[in-house]
Design an enzyme around this catalytic site. Structure first.
Site, mmCIF file in Angstrom:
data_model
loop_
_atom_site.group_PDB
_atom_site.id
_atom_site.type_symbol
_atom_site.label_atom_id
_atom_site.label_comp_id
_atom_site.label_asym_id
_atom_site.label_seq_id
_atom_site.Cartn_x
_atom_site.Cartn_y
_atom_site.Cartn_z
ATOM 1 N N SER A 161 0.849 -1.189 0.000
ATOM 2 C CA SER A 161 0.000 0.000 0.000
ATOM 3 C C SER A 161 0.882 1.236 0.000
ATOM 4 O O SER A 161 2.016 1.207 0.489
ATOM 5 C CB SER A 161 -0.888 0.018 1.247
ATOM 6 O OG SER A 161 -1.478 1.288 1.435
ATOM 7 N N TYR A 187 -0.146 -0.315 10.555
ATOM 8 C CA TYR A 187 -0.474 -0.730 9.197
ATOM 9 C C TYR A 187 0.652 -0.383 8.232
ATOM 10 O O TYR A 187 1.071 -1.208 7.415
ATOM 11 C CB TYR A 187 -1.774 -0.061 8.750
ATOM 12 C CG TYR A 187 -2.198 -0.416 7.343
ATOM 13 C CD1 TYR A 187 -2.581 -1.710 7.019
ATOM 14 C CD2 TYR A 187 -2.216 0.550 6.347
ATOM 15 C CE1 TYR A 187 -2.976 -2.034 5.731
ATOM 16 C CE2 TYR A 187 -2.609 0.244 5.053
ATOM 17 C CZ TYR A 187 -2.998 -1.060 4.740
ATOM 18 O OH TYR A 187 -3.381 -1.376 3.456
#
Length: 315
Positions: A161, A187
């Protein structure tokens, strides 16, 4: 990057269906994790539509079976199977590996969790996002290494990501034992690990003919990856103009590209957005959601360190 940068005829708007057009995967076998929802479904659908025997690995078997039947119907490919996989459960990972036989030509490490609001741990005591997004896939991929080697020219796709830009892997405190827990940084760290995994694996497995690359799929408006977010926050992000959102088919395009494109043959350890290799910190291009890759995610020393740490953890 010193090597020739990989480009393609695809872009932000391209779909997974566009990418696999003209690709023949008959006789090949593919496994997609997190294939019962989001871009995992469309990645699996694209591979099955090109003829691959496709395995959908997911925690929710009911949803996975429903997805498998839909893919069989829409693609005409009856060779779509479901496997149970819970990446935070070592026993689940090992059962999948032990039950898998024959070669594996394509492995798409797609499953993940994002922005878990409260600090949670795996049974072994590791922060849940790092444990799921990185450690589970690390164990799975190493467990399937013999099958990947047997394929002769296998592809491994690591879905990262753009969030990786926000944090390197903090080796001194991966599990937030000493620093305050921050869902976004946890994350981001796990997504950096996804890229570093590709860098490390590409170096170690090049002689086996295994290509490993990482990617940012784009901001996906309908992905359940963001299920932990407050709905009001999501709506603010959608209306802010900060991101241009992709459909699920568009979000799956770069995964499908790395899994199938002849132009990626023999290429590994690189990072892609919108079916294009990106440079370190490319400026964001309006309308594309491209942001480039952080130097800390391509650092070979960090990749080697992460490999050593992950190997020790997975003993």
């Amino acid at each position: 990057m010193t090597a020739t940068r990989i480009t393609s005829g695809f872009d932000f708007a391209s779909t997974a269906t566009d990418v696999v057009a003209g690709i023949d995967l008959h006789g090949r076998r593919a496994l997609v994790t997190g294939a019962a929802s989001g871009i995992g479904i469309e990645t699996a659908r694209a591979l099955a539509s090109a003829g691959a025997e496709t395995f959908l690995a997911a925690r929710n078997l009911t949803a996975a079976e429903r997805t498998a039947e839909d893919i069989r119907t829409t693609t005409g490919n009856s060779r779509v199977q479901v496997l149970h996989l819970d990446l935070m459960d070592r026993a689940s990972v090992d059962r999948l590996v032990d039950g898998f036989s024959g070669p594996l030509h394509i492995l798409v490490n797609n499953a993940g969790v994002m922005a878990v609001p409260l600090l949670e741990h795996s049974p072994e005591g590791h922060e849940s996002q790092f444990a799921t997004n990185h450690l589970g896939h690390f164990r799975l991929t190493l467990g399937l290494l013999a099958a990947l080697r047997a394929a002769g020219g296998a592809r491994v796709v690591s879905v990262s990501s753009r969030a990786h830009l926000n944090s390197a892997v903090v080796f001194e405190d991966i599990d937030f034992n000493r620093r305050p827990y921050d869902p976004a940084l946890a994350y981001a760290q796990s997504k950096t690990a996804n890229v570093l995994f590709a860098v490390g694996a590409a170096r170690l497995w090049a002689d086996d003919g295994i290509s490993v690359n990482a990617l940012h799929p784009g901001a996906i408006a309908d992905s359940n990856l963001s299920r932990h977010y407050d709905p009001d926050v999501l709506e603010q992000l959608r209306s802010s103009g900060r991101y241009t959102y992709k459909t699920l088919q568009q979000g799956a395009a770069t995964s499908a590209y790395l899994a199938t494109s002849p132009s990626i043959k023999g290429i590994g350890g690189r990072y892609f957005e919108n079916c294009q290799e990106t440079d370190v910190h490319d400026p964001t291009v309006a309308g594309t959601d491209a942001a480039g890759v952080a130097a800390h995610a391509l650092d070979p020393e960090a990749a080697e360190r992460l490999w050593a740490v992950s190997t020790e953890i997975n003993r």
